[in-house]
Design a protein around this motif. Structure first.
Motif, PDB file in Angstrom:
ATOM      1  N   ALA A 216     -20.286 -23.834  -4.277  1.00  0.00           N
ATOM      2  CA  ALA A 216     -21.171 -23.744  -3.239  1.00  0.00           C
ATOM      3  C   ALA A 216     -22.077 -24.867  -3.394  1.00  0.00           C
ATOM      4  CB  ALA A 216     -22.195 -22.586  -3.469  1.00  0.00           C
ATOM      5  N   ALA A 217     -21.395 -26.242  -3.499  1.00  0.00           N
ATOM      6  CA  ALA A 217     -22.215 -27.346  -3.894  1.00  0.00           C
ATOM      7  C   ALA A 217     -22.863 -28.059  -2.839  1.00  0.00           C
ATOM      8  CB  ALA A 217     -21.236 -28.611  -4.338  1.00  0.00           C
ATOM      9  N   TYR A 218     -22.581 -27.342  -1.415  1.00  0.00           N
ATOM     10  CA  TYR A 218     -23.203 -27.966  -0.142  1.00  0.00           C
ATOM     11  C   TYR A 218     -24.080 -26.694   0.337  1.00  0.00           C
ATOM     12  CZ  TYR A 218     -19.731 -31.474  -0.898  1.00  0.00           C
ATOM     13  OH  TYR A 218     -19.158 -32.529  -1.231  1.00  0.00           O
ATOM     14  N   GLU A 219     -24.430 -25.896  -0.370  1.00  0.00           N
ATOM     15  CA  GLU A 219     -25.183 -24.624  -0.098  1.00  0.00           C
ATOM     16  C   GLU A 219     -26.698 -25.138   0.732  1.00  0.00           C
ATOM     17  OE1 GLU A 219     -29.048 -22.849  -0.935  1.00  0.00           O
ATOM     18  OE2 GLU A 219     -28.200 -24.359  -2.326  1.00  0.00           O
ATOM     19  N   ALA A 220     -27.111 -26.125   0.071  1.00  0.00           N
ATOM     20  CA  ALA A 220     -28.531 -26.597   0.749  1.00  0.00           C
ATOM     21  C   ALA A 220     -28.532 -26.936   2.207  1.00  0.00           C
ATOM     22  CB  ALA A 220     -29.181 -27.489  -0.243  1.00  0.00           C
ATOM     23  N   TYR A 221     -27.265 -27.332   2.748  1.00  0.00           N
ATOM     24  CA  TYR A 221     -27.305 -27.738   4.180  1.00  0.00           C
ATOM     25  C   TYR A 221     -26.956 -26.676   5.123  1.00  0.00           C
ATOM     26  CZ  TYR A 221     -27.135 -32.243   1.961  1.00  0.00           C
ATOM     27  OH  TYR A 221     -27.488 -33.470   1.443  1.00  0.00           O
ATOM     28  N   ILE A 222     -26.995 -25.361   4.550  1.00  0.00           N
ATOM     29  CA  ILE A 222     -26.783 -24.376   5.668  1.00  0.00           C
ATOM     30  C   ILE A 222     -27.933 -24.178   6.481  1.00  0.00           C
ATOM     31  CG2 ILE A 222     -26.568 -21.694   5.671  1.00  0.00           C
ATOM     32  CD1 ILE A 222     -24.929 -21.819   3.007  1.00  0.00           C
ATOM     33  N   ARG A 223     -27.683 -24.050   7.710  1.00  0.00           N
ATOM     34  CA  ARG A 223     -28.806 -23.777   8.694  1.00  0.00           C
ATOM     35  C   ARG A 223     -29.073 -22.488   9.378  1.00  0.00           C
ATOM     36  NH1 ARG A 223     -31.127 -28.167   7.245  1.00  0.00           N
ATOM     37  NH2 ARG A 223     -31.620 -29.961   8.666  1.00  0.00           N
ATOM     38  N   LYS A 249     -25.569 -33.303  -3.940  1.00  0.00           N
ATOM     39  CA  LYS A 249     -25.955 -33.205  -2.586  1.00  0.00           C
ATOM     40  C   LYS A 249     -27.075 -32.399  -2.140  1.00  0.00           C
ATOM     41  CE  LYS A 249     -21.904 -35.037  -3.260  1.00  0.00           C
ATOM     42  NZ  LYS A 249     -20.462 -34.376  -2.819  1.00  0.00           N
ATOM     43  N   THR A 250     -27.654 -31.798  -2.998  1.00  0.00           N
ATOM     44  CA  THR A 250     -28.924 -31.102  -2.624  1.00  0.00           C
ATOM     45  C   THR A 250     -30.084 -32.127  -2.953  1.00  0.00           C
ATOM     46  OG1 THR A 250     -27.993 -29.154  -3.647  1.00  0.00           O
ATOM     47  CG2 THR A 250     -30.278 -29.165  -3.460  1.00  0.00           C
ATOM     48  N   PRO A 346     -22.878 -31.579   5.461  1.00  0.00           N
ATOM     49  CA  PRO A 346     -22.715 -32.708   5.618  1.00  0.00           C
ATOM     50  C   PRO A 346     -21.620 -33.523   5.965  1.00  0.00           C
ATOM     51  CG  PRO A 346     -22.944 -32.625   3.617  1.00  0.00           C
ATOM     52  CD  PRO A 346     -22.843 -31.135   4.087  1.00  0.00           C
ATOM     53  N   TYR A 347     -20.341 -32.729   6.215  1.00  0.00           N
ATOM     54  CA  TYR A 347     -19.179 -33.374   6.867  1.00  0.00           C
ATOM     55  C   TYR A 347     -18.773 -33.206   8.418  1.00  0.00           C
ATOM     56  CZ  TYR A 347     -18.713 -34.270   1.605  1.00  0.00           C
ATOM     57  OH  TYR A 347     -18.735 -34.648   0.490  1.00  0.00           O
ATOM     58  N   ILE A 348     -18.332 -34.400   8.795  1.00  0.00           N
ATOM     59  CA  ILE A 348     -17.816 -34.215  10.122  1.00  0.00           C
ATOM     60  C   ILE A 348     -16.266 -34.341  10.065  1.00  0.00           C
ATOM     61  CG2 ILE A 348     -17.667 -35.059  12.353  1.00  0.00           C
ATOM     62  CD1 ILE A 348     -20.596 -34.558  11.944  1.00  0.00           C
TER      63      ILE A 348
END
Ligand code: MLT
Length: 409
Positions: A216-223, A249-250, A346-348
């Protein structure tokens, strides 16, 4: 004569991001006057939160006096950080954890790469495809992945394709798998699972006695509201899942290095004679033997992100990257490209035009628009025909990259 671990020899020559760095270096040598825009590796560009900087300065000063000096810390992490993690990342979401279930480390890359050590080499593994290369490569190193086949797949790995055709939602396997790696929000596709979709995986794991490694490394990006921040939001997950989190990443800790892993006491695996062993005990043993703890300075810096100022600063930086993501999604769509992700991550992830191969499009972007990306196929066979861009760049670079792509296409 010492013998090498021959499993290492099965690995492709170098790690994906090292391969890309080589190609970029070659480009720079032949094109010294071109200004490259780097949207390849997911490395952050904004400074650390001011609250962390202040806390780390203070920690350095403490180390300068005998009365406040810190030598070896607890291998599992300092209580001050573990308590802040439990309070803010879990209790705030209704999840109860005990301090001995949280292990502070130098990041999710090391932990996701090392966790396999506590399970036998002949367990079966499943990964979503495309996938963060560390999961598969670390299993190759211990012989669990089998051999690399002509189709780019490892013989003992079950691949769960995630493509535009299934809306990047992997299908539940029709057979049992011992160890399953899930990463949500996903690296590389930037897509997510809703709570009801993740619940299907927890139910599968409980029904099949499978262990889920949940990154869950990108958890902080959840909107979006229905996207779970932790797998433990799903009932029963504490019996089958280990969760990895990262401050990289957070809070911009890619260079500072700090993350943590949650190993609930209820997660067990069996011995050959059928005895159930808690994995918490084994991971603790492994960490105490091989890891001497994350530095005191770093942990004070991480703790500071949970203060009110720290939280506001982290949010501002994440908003900055997510605004980059919006600009990129819109810019690429206006250029006629089909894009995915970038809403809760944060990835496209974009489809290459005219069915170009990932590497061909990577080369064209590099040589014709001078933009560094990551070829989708580098993350697994189902990534062929896709390309990843990160939103971690500087704002002006993201805007300039969109201009260049539009002019070029
Ligand atoms: C990536 O680009 O996928 C990440 O930066 C790699 C990592 O976090 O190790």
């Amino acid at each position: 004569m010492a013998l090498v671990n021959e499993h290492f020899l099965k690995l492709p020559g170098s790690y994906l991001f090292s391969d890309i760095a080589q190609k970029v270096k070659a480009f720079q040598v032949t094109h010294p006057n071109k200004r490259l825009i780097r949207l390849g590796i997911g490395d952050v560009t904004q400074p650390l939160p001011a609250a962390s900087i202040e806390a780390m300065h203070k920690a350095v000063d403490e180390l300068s006096k005998a009365e406040t000096f810190h030598g070896y810390g607890p291998e599992q992490g300092y209580d001050f950080l573990i308590e802040a993690i439990i309070k803010h990342d879990y209790a705030a979401r209704g999840i109860t954890l005990s301090p001995s279930e949280v292990f502070v480390s130098d990041g999710a890359k090391s932990d996701t790469g090392n966790i396999g050590e506590i399970l036998r080499h002949d367990n079966s593994i499943g990964v979503t495809d495309p996938v963060y290369p560390v999961y598969v490569d670390s299993n190759v190193m211990c012989g669990r992945s089998g051999d690399l086949q002509a189709d780019g797949k490892w013989s003992n790995v079950t691949y769960l394709p995630c493509t535009a055709e299934n809306n990047f939602i992997p299908a539940i396997p029709d057979k049992r798998i011992d160890i399953l790696y899930l990463c949500y929000p996903n690296n590389p596709t930037g897509t997510t699972l809703t709570k009801s979709e993740l619940k299907k995986w927890v139910d599968y794991a409980l029904a099949n006695d499978t262990i889920i490694f949940f990154d869950a490394a990108y958890e902080a990006y959840i909107r979006e509201d229905d996207v779970p921040h932790s797998i433990y939001e799903i009932k029963g997950a504490k019996r089958c899942a280990i969760e990895f989190r990262s401050f990289s990443k957070t809070a911009g800790f890619t260079g500072v290095r700090c993350g943590y892993t949650v190993v609930p006491k209820e997660v067990t695996a069996a011995t050959l004679t059928g005895e159930r062993v808690p994995l918490n005990k084994l991971w603790n043993r492994r960490q105490c033997t091989k890891f001497n703890g994350t530095s005191y300075i770093t942990q004070r810096g991480a703790e500071a992100i949970y203060t009110p100022e720290g939280q506001a600063q982290v949010k501002a930086t994440i908003d900055y990257y997510m605004e980059n993501a919006r600009i990129m999604r819109e810019g690429l769509t206006e250029s006629g490209l089909k894009v995915y992700g970038g809403v809760n991550a944060p990835y496209i992830w974009l489809k290459t035009p005219d069915n170009l191969s990932s590497w061909k499009f990577f080369d064209q972007l590099l040589y014709e628009a001078n933009i560094v990306s990551t070829p989708g196929v580098g993350f697994g066979p189902s990534g062929e025909g896709y390309l990843r861009l990160t939103a971690f760049g500087k704002r002006e670079d993201c805007i300039e990259a969109m201009k260049r792509i539009r002019a070029w296409l």
